[in-house]
Scaffold this active site. Structure first.
Site, PDB file in Angstrom:
ATOM      1  N   ASP A   1      62.192  64.542  44.990  1.00 17.51           N
ATOM      2  CA  ASP A   1      61.412  63.845  46.011  1.00 17.51           C
ATOM      3  C   ASP A   1      62.311  62.837  46.713  1.00 17.51           C
ATOM      4  O   ASP A   1      62.377  61.668  46.350  1.00 17.51           O
ATOM      5  CB  ASP A   1      60.214  63.151  45.360  1.00 17.51           C
ATOM      6  CG  ASP A   1      59.198  62.649  46.380  1.00 17.51           C
ATOM      7  OD1 ASP A   1      59.443  62.822  47.592  1.00 17.51           O
ATOM      8  OD2 ASP A   1      58.174  62.092  45.968  1.00 17.51           O
ATOM      9  N   ALA A   2      63.027  63.313  47.725  1.00 21.16           N
ATOM     10  CA  ALA A   2      63.973  62.474  48.457  1.00 21.16           C
ATOM     11  C   ALA A   2      63.580  62.278  49.908  1.00 21.16           C
ATOM     12  O   ALA A   2      64.142  61.428  50.593  1.00 21.16           O
ATOM     13  CB  ALA A   2      65.381  63.077  48.388  1.00 21.16           C
ATOM     14  N   LYS A   3      62.656  63.093  50.413  1.00 20.71           N
ATOM     15  CA  LYS A   3      62.113  62.976  51.775  1.00 20.71           C
ATOM     16  C   LYS A   3      63.213  62.838  52.822  1.00 20.71           C
ATOM     17  O   LYS A   3      63.154  61.985  53.707  1.00 20.71           O
ATOM     18  CB  LYS A   3      61.128  61.803  51.871  1.00 20.71           C
ATOM     19  CG  LYS A   3      59.912  61.952  50.954  1.00 20.71           C
ATOM     20  CD  LYS A   3      58.946  60.810  51.130  1.00 20.71           C
ATOM     21  CE  LYS A   3      57.723  60.964  50.236  1.00 20.71           C
ATOM     22  NZ  LYS A   3      58.050  60.778  48.793  1.00 20.71           N
ATOM     23  N   ARG A   4      64.195  63.712  52.747  1.00 15.06           N
ATOM     24  CA  ARG A   4      65.304  63.647  53.693  1.00 15.06           C
ATOM     25  C   ARG A   4      64.895  64.251  55.033  1.00 15.06           C
ATOM     26  O   ARG A   4      64.115  65.203  55.104  1.00 15.06           O
ATOM     27  CB  ARG A   4      66.525  64.379  53.132  1.00 15.06           C
ATOM     28  CG  ARG A   4      67.146  63.737  51.890  1.00 15.06           C
ATOM     29  CD  ARG A   4      67.527  62.278  52.147  1.00 15.06           C
ATOM     30  NE  ARG A   4      68.434  61.760  51.139  1.00 15.06           N
ATOM     31  CZ  ARG A   4      68.099  60.894  50.184  1.00 15.06           C
ATOM     32  NH1 ARG A   4      66.855  60.470  50.086  1.00 15.06           N
ATOM     33  NH2 ARG A   4      69.010  60.444  49.324  1.00 15.06           N
TER      34      ARG A   4
END
Length: 289
Positions: free
Chosen positions: A96-99
């Site tokens: 879950d890094a939402k890049r």
């Protein structure tokens, strides 16, 4: 990575273990509650205890990259170790890094989180499409080439989310637009195109908060047509139960992967298995009953 695409592997894991993803969110307060220091050593002990206790018992883990990154290079090294430990345990990992970025920068993010051989590459990655869905092309292409998946932010439950996600567009450059469609509906339509023909699920999913109420209907977002997994944060501690899930997802409920973090992690190291088993049972009842 695998001859089987992520969507097929996730569908099998949800059938085998229940539609639950356990978040690994090492907040400073949780580390303290577990009697651990708020440093890289405490982070490592906390995270690997979760993997050791629940690996092979749940469909997926979802480590939140920010809580590792805040400890600098040692924290990122722990994230790499967690991803490797989950793989060894046979449990899928959604990083879950939402890049989200453009051009070569998005390409570099894709290589970091989706390329074979990268220690940060799990089985899937959360991404932000708000520089335009097309900005995600490097991630879409690399995920498809390596058998990994993406979860695109679509309808989130934070109170500011509607400012962008419910807005209407007049852009006529792609499917689902040109008629005043909402941004959320556009994101779902683009994912549906990428998942067309995939069975049992495509590998490009959406992040849809479990507490959004009737937002999908209100925004004209066709979650059934997406034909991909729907990652639903907000189950458990944030208040989403069977009624809320039915309202939010309707006929798309069987594609939902419920995400629970605090409700499981707050049970402490000795209570993880019981808390996760209870969460799995609740998710099965709410989504597969």
């Amino acid at each position: 990575m695998s001859a089987r695409p992520f969507g097929a592997r996730l569908a099998a894991a949800m059938d085998d273990h229940g539609p639950l993803c356990v978040g690994i969110d090492p907040h400073a307060s949780l580390l303290r509650d577990w009697g651990l220091p708020d440093d890289a050593d405490g982070l490592r002990t906390f995270s690997l205890r979760v993997v050791d206790a629940l690996g092979g018992r749940v469909a997926a883990f979802k480590p939140q990259a920010a809580f590792f990154e805040r400890h600098g290079s040692r924290g990122v090294a722990v994230l790499e170790e967690v991803i490797a430990a989950a793989r060894a345990a046979g449990t899928l990992t959604i990083v879950d890094a939402k890049r989200g970025d453009i051009g070569s920068t998005m390409g570099a993010y894709a290589e970091a989180f989706l390329a074979d051989g990268s220690p940060l590459a799990g089985d899937a990655l959360t991404v932000s499409p708000y520089l335009g869905f097309g900005s995600l092309d490097p991630a879409v292409e690399l995920a498809a080439a390596t058998g990994r998946g993406l979860f695109v932010l679509c309808l989130t439950s934070n109170k500011e989310g509607h400012e962008v996600q419910h807005a209407r567009t007049t852009d006529a450059s792609g499917p689902g637009v040109g008629d005043g469609s909402t941004v959320a509906a556009l994101m779902a339509a683009r994912a549906a195109v990428l998942n067309a023909g995939a069975e049992p699920l495509g590998s490009v999913g959406l992040v849809v908060g479990a507490t959004i109420g009737g937002a999908a209907t209100a925004t004209g977002t066709d979650l059934v047509a997406v034909n991909g997994p729907l990652l639903a944060p907000g189950v458990g501690a944030q208040g989403a139960g069977e009624r809320e899930l039915a309202t939010a997802f309707g006929a798309a409920r069987r594609a939902v992967l419920a995400s629970s973090s605090r409700a499981v992690l707050a049970a402490g190291p000795d209570g993880l298995v019981a808390a996760a088993d209870a969460a799995v049972s609740e998710a099965r009842s709410a989504l597969r009953g």
